[in-house]
Scaffold this motif. Structure first.
Motif, mmCIF file in Angstrom:
data_model
loop_
_atom_site.group_PDB
_atom_site.id
_atom_site.type_symbol
_atom_site.label_atom_id
_atom_site.label_comp_id
_atom_site.label_asym_id
_atom_site.label_seq_id
_atom_site.Cartn_x
_atom_site.Cartn_y
_atom_site.Cartn_z
ATOM 1 N N UNK A 1 0.899 -1.091 0.001
ATOM 2 C CA UNK A 1 -0.079 -0.003 -0.022
ATOM 3 C C UNK A 1 0.890 1.253 0.054
ATOM 4 N N UNK A 2 2.011 1.214 0.646
ATOM 5 C CA UNK A 2 2.727 2.403 0.968
ATOM 6 C C UNK A 2 3.619 2.665 -0.271
ATOM 7 N N UNK A 3 3.867 1.707 -0.913
ATOM 8 C CA UNK A 3 5.158 1.713 -1.996
ATOM 9 C C UNK A 3 4.431 0.885 -3.242
ATOM 10 N N UNK A 4 3.448 1.528 -3.927
ATOM 11 C CA UNK A 4 2.835 0.764 -5.170
ATOM 12 C C UNK A 4 3.752 0.443 -6.041
ATOM 13 N N UNK A 5 4.614 1.513 -6.300
ATOM 14 C CA UNK A 5 5.608 1.531 -7.542
ATOM 15 C C UNK A 5 6.412 0.302 -7.370
ATOM 16 N N UNK A 6 6.784 -0.163 -6.265
ATOM 17 C CA UNK A 6 7.979 -1.160 -6.232
ATOM 18 C C UNK A 6 7.280 -2.390 -5.971
ATOM 19 N N UNK A 7 5.896 -2.852 -5.850
ATOM 20 C CA UNK A 7 5.399 -4.010 -5.495
ATOM 21 C C UNK A 7 5.872 -4.983 -6.514
ATOM 22 N N UNK A 8 5.833 -5.043 -7.631
ATOM 23 C CA UNK A 8 6.626 -6.136 -8.163
ATOM 24 C C UNK A 8 8.138 -6.158 -7.896
ATOM 25 N N UNK A 9 8.889 -5.366 -7.883
ATOM 26 C CA UNK A 9 10.200 -5.660 -7.794
ATOM 27 C C UNK A 9 10.291 -5.995 -6.614
ATOM 28 N N UNK A 10 9.923 -5.389 -5.327
ATOM 29 C CA UNK A 10 10.153 -5.843 -3.935
ATOM 30 C C UNK A 10 9.490 -7.181 -3.257
ATOM 31 N N UNK A 11 8.209 -7.292 -3.899
ATOM 32 C CA UNK A 11 7.595 -8.491 -3.622
ATOM 33 C C UNK A 11 7.402 -9.674 -4.153
ATOM 34 N N UNK A 12 6.675 -9.371 -5.534
ATOM 35 C CA UNK A 12 6.487 -10.354 -6.465
ATOM 36 C C UNK A 12 7.680 -11.138 -6.847
ATOM 37 N N UNK A 13 8.771 -10.296 -7.333
ATOM 38 C CA UNK A 13 10.003 -10.779 -7.943
ATOM 39 C C UNK A 13 10.628 -11.674 -6.872
ATOM 40 N N UNK A 14 10.454 -11.071 -5.638
ATOM 41 C CA UNK A 14 11.399 -11.855 -4.520
ATOM 42 C C UNK A 14 10.455 -13.162 -4.295
ATOM 43 N N UNK A 15 9.325 -13.285 -4.109
ATOM 44 C CA UNK A 15 8.665 -14.519 -4.332
ATOM 45 C C UNK A 15 8.969 -15.435 -4.946
ATOM 46 N N UNK A 16 9.108 -15.008 -6.327
ATOM 47 C CA UNK A 16 9.401 -15.806 -7.655
ATOM 48 C C UNK A 16 10.766 -16.343 -7.325
ATOM 49 N N UNK A 17 11.521 -15.517 -6.983
ATOM 50 C CA UNK A 17 12.964 -16.161 -6.744
ATOM 51 C C UNK A 17 12.975 -17.108 -5.711
ATOM 52 N N UNK A 18 12.082 -16.828 -4.669
ATOM 53 C CA UNK A 18 12.068 -17.855 -3.662
ATOM 54 C C UNK A 18 11.644 -19.008 -4.062
ATOM 55 N N UNK A 19 10.456 -19.066 -4.787
ATOM 56 C CA UNK A 19 9.839 -20.310 -5.369
ATOM 57 C C UNK A 19 10.818 -21.128 -6.219
ATOM 58 N N UNK A 20 11.614 -20.292 -6.898
ATOM 59 C CA UNK A 20 12.715 -21.035 -7.933
ATOM 60 C C UNK A 20 13.583 -21.741 -7.018
ATOM 61 N N UNK A 21 14.050 -21.310 -5.779
ATOM 62 C CA UNK A 21 15.046 -21.781 -5.121
ATOM 63 C C UNK A 21 14.735 -23.093 -4.152
ATOM 64 N N UNK A 22 13.483 -23.312 -4.262
ATOM 65 C CA UNK A 22 12.742 -24.339 -3.344
ATOM 66 C C UNK A 22 12.515 -25.669 -4.306
ATOM 67 N N UNK A 23 12.626 -26.742 -3.584
ATOM 68 C CA UNK A 23 12.161 -28.082 -4.082
ATOM 69 C C UNK A 23 11.414 -28.747 -3.103
ATOM 70 N N UNK A 24 10.022 -28.860 -3.355
ATOM 71 C CA UNK A 24 9.228 -29.124 -2.426
ATOM 72 C C UNK A 24 8.378 -30.282 -2.846
ATOM 73 N N UNK A 25 8.046 -31.424 -2.089
ATOM 74 C CA UNK A 25 7.475 -32.557 -2.220
ATOM 75 C C UNK A 25 6.152 -32.389 -2.499
ATOM 76 N N UNK A 26 5.302 -33.031 -3.517
ATOM 77 C CA UNK A 26 3.926 -32.907 -3.888
ATOM 78 C C UNK A 26 3.130 -33.514 -2.809
ATOM 79 N N UNK A 27 1.735 -32.986 -2.825
ATOM 80 C CA UNK A 27 0.894 -33.899 -2.101
ATOM 81 C C UNK A 27 0.784 -33.694 -0.853
ATOM 82 N N UNK A 28 1.442 -32.522 -0.036
ATOM 83 C CA UNK A 28 1.704 -32.201 1.206
ATOM 84 C C UNK A 28 1.080 -30.945 1.471
ATOM 85 N N UNK A 29 0.986 -30.511 2.816
ATOM 86 C CA UNK A 29 0.399 -29.434 3.327
ATOM 87 C C UNK A 29 1.569 -28.334 3.756
ATOM 88 N N UNK A 30 1.520 -27.086 3.305
ATOM 89 C CA UNK A 30 2.506 -25.987 3.740
ATOM 90 C C UNK A 30 1.576 -24.846 4.510
#
Length: 195
Positions: A1-30
């Motif tokens: 809310x306070x920094x809409x211009x950087x939402x993509x770079x600060x939050x979305x891109x970080x989440x995508x980078x985290x996802x790409x760094x993880x290897x998670x087993x299928x069929x479980x709960x997180x």
């Protein structure tokens, strides 16, 4: 809310980078502890559709938006959970019921691990941290004894706008019987002794 211009770079891109760094087993709960506006839980749910994701937050208003985002994104593997981690971690429906916990910007690493521990039995706790992550991780030795956890990896994530690290902690066995007391002590010390 306070920094809409950087939402993509600060939050979305970080989440995508985290996802790409993880290897998670299928069929479980997180569970995404303190999901706020749904980050990184919504991104991880999109990246790992075979995993059931519970997005936990103490603010019902934020969770209403998270449900709306999940519907717009057609994420059928997302459910929201309203409440406080320190209470829900001891509830039979959640205690030891998850393969892993992910947490971003919840509190200090000690407190994050203490809050997350009740949700996992022989599972992972992954904390998204800043540049002090290696020092914070090396200071977790007390929790190893008290909570039955050990630091597995401390990994820097590149391609993010700010320095980002993943600290992967392995929970071994059921949360100890004295777990609520240890967690309460950690939370009290994090708040400067206040109750």
């Amino acid at each position: 809310r306070n920094d809409r211009r950087n939402v993509r770079r600060l939050h979305i891109d970080e989440g995508l980078a985290v996802a790409q760094s993880l290897s998670l087993a299928a069929g479980v709960r997180w569970i995404d502890l303190g999901t706020g506006g749904g980050l990184p839980g919504l991104i991880l749910a999109a990246a790992f559709p075979s995993i059931s994701w519970t997005l936990l937050d103490a603010r019902a208003k934020k969770l209403a938006e998270v449900r709306r985002f999940a519907a717009v994104l057609a994420l059928s593997n997302v459910e929201t959970l309203h409440g406080r981690a320190e209470t829900l971690a001891d509830a039979p429906a959640h205690r030891g019921q998850y393969a892993g916990v992910i947490a971003r910007a919840v509190s200090s690493l000690h407190v994050t691990v203490a809050l997350a521990r009740g949700f996992v039995e022989n599972g992972d706790i992954i904390a998204i941290r800043g540049p002090r992550a290696p020092q914070e991780a090396s200071a977790l030795s007390q929790l190893r004894r008290d909570l039955g956890v050990t630091v597995e990896t401390v990994q820097r994530i590149d391609a993010t706008m700010r320095p980002t690290w993943l600290v992967r902690v392995r929970a071994i066995g059921s949360p100890p019987d004295h777990f609520p007391r240890v967690r309460t002590e950690l939370l009290r010390s994090a708040r400067g002794g206040a109750r």
